[in-house]
Design an enzyme around this catalytic site. Structure first.
Site, PDB file in Angstrom:
ATOM      1  N   ASP A 106       0.860  -1.189   0.000  1.00  0.00           N
ATOM      2  CA  ASP A 106       0.000   0.000   0.000  1.00  0.00           C
ATOM      3  C   ASP A 106       0.892   1.233   0.000  1.00  0.00           C
ATOM      4  OD1 ASP A 106      -1.895   2.001   0.450  1.00  0.00           O
ATOM      5  OD2 ASP A 106      -2.077   1.541   2.596  1.00  0.00           O
ATOM      6  N   LEU A 107       0.959   1.907  -1.142  1.00  0.00           N
ATOM      7  CA  LEU A 107       1.789   3.106  -1.288  1.00  0.00           C
ATOM      8  C   LEU A 107       0.885   4.325  -1.195  1.00  0.00           C
ATOM      9  CD1 LEU A 107       4.550   4.358  -1.852  1.00  0.00           C
ATOM     10  CD2 LEU A 107       4.133   4.015  -4.293  1.00  0.00           C
TER      11      LEU A 107
ATOM     12  N   ARG B 150       3.049   7.494   3.373  1.00  0.00           N
ATOM     13  CA  ARG B 150       3.518   6.279   4.045  1.00  0.00           C
ATOM     14  C   ARG B 150       3.427   5.085   3.106  1.00  0.00           C
ATOM     15  NH1 ARG B 150       4.423   6.125   9.305  1.00  0.00           N
ATOM     16  NH2 ARG B 150       3.749   3.976   9.572  1.00  0.00           N
ATOM     17  N   PHE B 151       4.352   4.150   3.300  1.00  0.00           N
ATOM     18  CA  PHE B 151       4.404   2.920   2.522  1.00  0.00           C
ATOM     19  C   PHE B 151       4.249   1.761   3.497  1.00  0.00           C
ATOM     20  CE2 PHE B 151       7.252  -0.169   0.021  1.00  0.00           C
ATOM     21  CZ  PHE B 151       6.204  -0.572  -0.788  1.00  0.00           C
TER      22      PHE B 151
ATOM     23  N   ASP C  38      -7.589   3.790  -2.453  1.00  0.00           N
ATOM     24  CA  ASP C  38      -7.467   3.615  -1.007  1.00  0.00           C
ATOM     25  C   ASP C  38      -8.841   3.580  -0.340  1.00  0.00           C
ATOM     26  OD1 ASP C  38      -7.790   6.290  -1.760  1.00  0.00           O
ATOM     27  OD2 ASP C  38      -6.543   7.075  -0.127  1.00  0.00           O
TER      28      ASP C  38
ATOM     29  N   THR D 239      -2.113  29.682  21.573  1.00  0.00           N
ATOM     30  CA  THR D 239      -2.235  29.496  20.128  1.00  0.00           C
ATOM     31  C   THR D 239      -1.996  28.056  19.702  1.00  0.00           C
ATOM     32  OG1 THR D 239      -1.631  31.788  19.683  1.00  0.00           O
ATOM     33  CG2 THR D 239      -1.334  30.226  17.884  1.00  0.00           C
TER      34      THR D 239
END
Length: 242
Positions: A7-8, A12-13, A100, A171
């Site tokens: 899953d690329l 993230r890979f 995906d 903040t």
């Protein structure tokens, strides 16, 4: 293992062996938008069949595919289909539905309606009926991307840091609270709409590298870290080899 799942994503890979009808132990690392470390590619496994899903840039995708072709007898690349494994996609043109999101729905398919929220570069939301019918979804910026966009337009606003508070008094905390809160509100609104539309309670599945910070704010959510890879495993076992 003779078959592997890859899953690329945008940042993230992940990869895992195909273990029956599910993904086995997952390995993962971050990558750049256009490149991946040569040492990382050289450490990839080898076997008979590689099943690959990618939403990354075309150049990076091709580089990974080229590396896998030297290690596997066959490399199969997933494309979104109108229907697979009992899931039917709502898009009139399924090719416009991200692979995906498609695989996440395959991984989420069960006996109850479910809302699938993926938190990565984008926040994606999809509703799947108990009968496998996809009812559409939403795409928004994830909290991480919101922070980066604000920093790009107003450099004095830090891109990271801060803790969630319902009403923050500095903040950094206000930025985290606003961005995380916006994502949670969209998920909750979508979940309420799905329950009204389907006439029954809807389960909530959350996945993606940006999901863990949201989980304390989503007490009914189930976190499925390998959801896309599990969906890829479903695709691998239900689709015929080309």
């Amino acid at each position: 293992m003779s078959e592997w799942l890859f899953d690329l994503g945008n940042s993230r890979f992940k990869y895992a062996p195909l273990d029956g009808t599910r993904a086995g132990d997952v390995q993962a690392w971050a990558h750049g938008a256009e490149a991946m470390d040569t040492a990382a590619l050289s450490a990839l496994p080898s076997g008979k069949v590689a099943h690959v899903a990618s939403v990354a840039a075309a150049g990076l995708t091709e580089r990974v595919l080229a590396s896998l072709r030297t290690r596997f007898e066959q490399v199969r690349v997933v494309r979104t289909a109108a229907a697979c494994a009992g899931v039917r996609i709502a898009y009139a043109d399924p090719s416009r539905f991200g692979v995906d999101r498609f695989l996440a729905l395959l991984g989420a398919r069960g006996d109850a309606p479910v809302l699938v929220a993926g938190v990565g570069t984008a926040l994606t939301i999809d509703v799947l009926g108990a009968d496998g019918q996809h009812h559409g979804g939403r795409i928004a910026a994830s909290p991480t991307t919101m922070r980066e966009a604000l920093h790009a337009r107003a450099v004095q606003l830090p891109p990271t840091g801060g803790a969630y508070a319902e009403l923050a008094n500095d903040t950094d905390d206000a930025l985290t609270s606003g961005c995380d809160g916006a994502a949670v509100a969209l998920i909750e609104r979508s979940l309420q709409h799905a329950a009204r539309t389907l006439g029954m309670p809807v389960c909530l599945l959350v996945h993606g590298g940006g999901a863990p910070p949201l989980l304390p704010l989503l007490p009914t959510a189930e976190f499925r870290a390998a959801l896309v890879l599990d969906g890829l495993a479903t695709w691998a076992t239900h689709s015929a080899a080309p």
